[in-house]
Enzyme design. Structure first.
Site, PDB file in Angstrom:
ATOM      1  N   SER A 121      20.316  83.058  57.068  1.00  0.00           N
ATOM      2  CA  SER A 121      19.887  82.413  58.313  1.00  0.00           C
ATOM      3  C   SER A 121      20.448  83.145  59.519  1.00  0.00           C
ATOM      4  O   SER A 121      19.973  82.947  60.628  1.00  0.00           O
ATOM      5  CB  SER A 121      20.410  80.978  58.383  1.00  0.00           C
ATOM      6  OG  SER A 121      20.182  80.304  57.203  1.00  0.00           O
ATOM      7  N   HIS A 142      13.230  84.699  55.342  1.00  0.00           N
ATOM      8  CA  HIS A 142      13.913  83.450  55.688  1.00  0.00           C
ATOM      9  C   HIS A 142      12.977  82.283  55.389  1.00  0.00           C
ATOM     10  O   HIS A 142      12.108  81.947  56.186  1.00  0.00           O
ATOM     11  CB  HIS A 142      14.305  83.518  57.168  1.00  0.00           C
ATOM     12  CG  HIS A 142      15.141  82.386  57.651  1.00  0.00           C
ATOM     13  ND1 HIS A 142      15.212  82.021  58.974  1.00  0.00           N
ATOM     14  CD2 HIS A 142      15.951  81.517  56.991  1.00  0.00           C
ATOM     15  CE1 HIS A 142      16.020  80.993  59.092  1.00  0.00           C
ATOM     16  NE2 HIS A 142      16.482  80.675  57.911  1.00  0.00           N
ATOM     17  N   GLU A 154       9.967  83.260  57.811  1.00  0.00           N
ATOM     18  CA  GLU A 154      10.283  84.158  58.926  1.00  0.00           C
ATOM     19  C   GLU A 154      10.735  85.476  58.291  1.00  0.00           C
ATOM     20  O   GLU A 154      11.729  85.512  57.572  1.00  0.00           O
ATOM     21  CB  GLU A 154      11.407  83.534  59.770  1.00  0.00           C
ATOM     22  CG  GLU A 154      11.731  84.295  61.037  1.00  0.00           C
ATOM     23  CD  GLU A 154      12.840  83.613  61.852  1.00  0.00           C
ATOM     24  OE1 GLU A 154      13.761  83.017  61.266  1.00  0.00           O
ATOM     25  OE2 GLU A 154      12.769  83.690  63.095  1.00  0.00           O
ATOM     26  N   ASN A 192      16.341  80.145  64.658  1.00  0.00           N
ATOM     27  CA  ASN A 192      17.586  79.502  65.063  1.00  0.00           C
ATOM     28  C   ASN A 192      17.958  79.780  66.512  1.00  0.00           C
ATOM     29  O   ASN A 192      18.657  78.995  67.143  1.00  0.00           O
ATOM     30  CB  ASN A 192      18.720  79.919  64.132  1.00  0.00           C
ATOM     31  CG  ASN A 192      18.623  79.170  62.817  1.00  0.00           C
ATOM     32  OD1 ASN A 192      18.313  77.980  62.796  1.00  0.00           O
ATOM     33  ND2 ASN A 192      18.853  79.849  61.713  1.00  0.00           N
TER      34      ASN A 192
HETATM   35  N1  LIG Z   1      20.076  75.202  53.270  1.00  0.00           N
HETATM   36  C1  LIG Z   1      19.164  75.527  54.171  1.00  0.00           C
HETATM   37  O1  LIG Z   1      18.495  74.674  54.790  1.00  0.00           O
HETATM   38  C2  LIG Z   1      18.861  76.991  54.456  1.00  0.00           C
HETATM   39  C3  LIG Z   1      17.676  77.313  55.118  1.00  0.00           C
HETATM   40  C4  LIG Z   1      17.351  78.659  55.313  1.00  0.00           C
HETATM   41  C5  LIG Z   1      18.220  79.638  54.841  1.00  0.00           C
HETATM   42  N2  LIG Z   1      19.395  79.295  54.217  1.00  0.00           N
HETATM   43  C6  LIG Z   1      20.248  80.377  53.716  1.00  0.00           C
HETATM   44  O2  LIG Z   1      20.065  80.461  52.315  1.00  0.00           O
HETATM   45  C7  LIG Z   1      21.258  80.928  51.688  1.00  0.00           C
HETATM   46  C8  LIG Z   1      21.659  79.962  50.592  1.00  0.00           C
HETATM   47  O3  LIG Z   1      21.894  78.688  51.152  1.00  0.00           O
HETATM   48  P1  LIG Z   1      21.902  77.372  50.273  1.00  0.00           P
HETATM   49  O4  LIG Z   1      21.844  76.243  51.218  1.00  0.00           O
HETATM   50  O5  LIG Z   1      20.906  77.488  49.170  1.00  0.00           O
HETATM   51  O6  LIG Z   1      23.364  77.472  49.635  1.00  0.00           O
HETATM   52  P2  LIG Z   1      23.939  76.717  48.341  1.00  0.00           P
HETATM   53  O7  LIG Z   1      25.394  76.616  48.546  1.00  0.00           O
HETATM   54  O8  LIG Z   1      23.127  75.504  48.032  1.00  0.00           O
HETATM   55  O9  LIG Z   1      23.656  77.766  47.140  1.00  0.00           O
HETATM   56  C9  LIG Z   1      24.276  79.011  47.035  1.00  0.00           C
HETATM   57  C10 LIG Z   1      24.300  79.385  45.547  1.00  0.00           C
HETATM   58  O10 LIG Z   1      24.698  80.755  45.432  1.00  0.00           O
HETATM   59  C11 LIG Z   1      25.513  80.852  44.286  1.00  0.00           C
HETATM   60  N3  LIG Z   1      26.327  82.072  44.375  1.00  0.00           N
HETATM   61  C12 LIG Z   1      27.390  82.313  45.186  1.00  0.00           C
HETATM   62  N4  LIG Z   1      27.859  83.556  44.969  1.00  0.00           N
HETATM   63  C13 LIG Z   1      27.088  84.106  43.994  1.00  0.00           C
HETATM   64  C14 LIG Z   1      27.074  85.351  43.312  1.00  0.00           C
HETATM   65  N5  LIG Z   1      27.983  86.292  43.609  1.00  0.00           N
HETATM   66  N6  LIG Z   1      26.129  85.571  42.376  1.00  0.00           N
HETATM   67  C15 LIG Z   1      25.211  84.638  42.073  1.00  0.00           C
HETATM   68  N7  LIG Z   1      25.162  83.421  42.686  1.00  0.00           N
HETATM   69  C16 LIG Z   1      26.098  83.153  43.627  1.00  0.00           C
HETATM   70  C17 LIG Z   1      26.335  79.576  44.296  1.00  0.00           C
HETATM   71  O11 LIG Z   1      26.919  79.302  43.011  1.00  0.00           O
HETATM   72  C18 LIG Z   1      25.278  78.549  44.727  1.00  0.00           C
HETATM   73  O12 LIG Z   1      24.601  78.003  43.608  1.00  0.00           O
HETATM   74  C19 LIG Z   1      22.265  81.119  52.809  1.00  0.00           C
HETATM   75  O13 LIG Z   1      22.228  82.459  53.220  1.00  0.00           O
HETATM   76  C20 LIG Z   1      21.729  80.213  53.908  1.00  0.00           C
HETATM   77  O14 LIG Z   1      22.104  80.649  55.194  1.00  0.00           O
HETATM   78  C21 LIG Z   1      19.706  77.993  54.003  1.00  0.00           C
END
Ligand SMILES: NC(=O)c1ccc[n+]([C@@H]2O[C@H](COP(=O)([O-])OP(=O)(O)OC[C@H]3O[C@@H](n4cnc5c(N)ncnc54)[C@H](O)[C@@H]3O)[C@@H](O)[C@H]2O)c1
Length: 285
Positions: A121, A142, A154, A192
């Protein structure tokens, strides 16, 4: 449906499992990677529940739902998972060191022509690309939460992303039934950069006693025809995430218009992070 691809999704959390599900729903074979079996099982059960909702709404048959699940292969072996992919989408924690480590590994193990995408993000795509020997193949994808429902992707073009990589990524996203908006690689991209100041200003309106939380949300929801008011939306996003992104915008642009409202910081200190902690601007059961 577009050609069936082999893809890998790294991270089976909120976004990763939604991205994996969406690729599988469009006929692609997905290797879904996470650190351990528990995280994979959580991700897979979220996908199962989501597909059950599609079946209940008669948007999918039970048989189709099984086929979709059958196209997703959970694994903890990143190197093995990306060996034959056309595209890998990284969706791990929003930490630059963690993501850079993943990109180094993707670069090492994915075929040289494969696209390496990040769902970040806020972390610059250009910096993630610099961790690889193929910056022209690195791009931002994104997705929005919940991924199977939300229409937008995006797409973020890093400083060295090639025209071919951009065109193929747009084609892949459109093949998933998404609409693409392309942005250049500056903090907050477009989504954002525009959304967070709106939420921040709504928080200032409350902080300065301009209106109640309900009136702020009603005015913005009905007046601007938004599906929900900014304070309700902030509770969905997470108040901590809002402050983190505002801090990145403030740091990268050095512009005081991005300063986070003190009320938001106070809420983070108090653990009022929104829906995920049961209380933010509103209280939840
Ligand atoms: N949550 C949202 O609304 C949203 C929206 C758009 C973008 N994002 C982006 O998406 C990404 C993920 O966010 P999320 O909310 O899904 O996070 P989350 O915490 O729900 O999930 C992250 C996952 O990554 C895994 N992980 C961490 N390190 C790892 C590794 N080395 N190898 C394999 N897996 C690994 C974790 O175990 C976890 O299951 C971030 O970059 C966030 O900024 C989130």
């Amino acid at each position: 449906m577009s050609d069936s691809l082999r893809v890998a999704v790294i991270g089976a959390g909120t976004m990763g499992n939604g991205i994996a599900q969406t690729f599988a729903m469009h006929g692609h074979s997905v290797n879904l990677v996470d650190l351990n079996e528990e995280a994979l099982e959580r991700g897979m059960s979220t996908i199962r529940r989501s597909l059950e909702r599609f079946v209940r709404k008669e948007k999918l048959s039970a048989e189709q739902s099984e086929e979709i699940l059958g196209r997703i292969q959970p694994t903890t072996d990143l190197a093995g998972a990306v060996g034959e992919v056309r595209i890998a989408v990284e969706a791990v924690f929003e930490r630059e060191d963690v993501k850079r480590g993943i990109f180094e590994q993707l670069d090492k193990h994915a075929p040289s022509g494969a696209i390496l995408a990040s769902n970040t993000s806020s972390i610059p795509i250009t910096r993630l690309a610099a961790a690889t020997g193929r910056p022209e193949k690195v791009i931002g994808m994104h997705f929005m939460n919940p991924v199977p429902i939300m229409k937008l992707v995006e797409v973020i073009r890093g400083n060295r992303t090639s025209d071919e990589t951009l065109a193929e990524t747009v084609r892949i996203a459109e093949g998933l039934g998404k609409t693409v908006g392309v942005a250049r690689d500056y903090a907050g991209f477009v989504s954002n950069r525009v959304l967070m100041p709106m939420i921040n200003e709504a928080a200032f309106c409350l902080y300065e006693g301009i209106a109640t939380r309900e009136d702020i949300d009603t005015i913005m929801k009905l007046g601007m025809n938004h599906p929900m008011g900014p304070l309700t939306l902030a509770d969905f996003v997470g108040i901590d995430v809002v402050v983190e992104i505002l801090d990145i915008l403030y740091r990268d642009f050095g512009d005081p218009k991005f300063r986070a409202c003190p009320l938001l910081r106070k809420m983070v200190e108090a653990g009022k992070l929104g829906r995920k902690t049961g209380e933010g601007f509103y209280a939840y059961d």
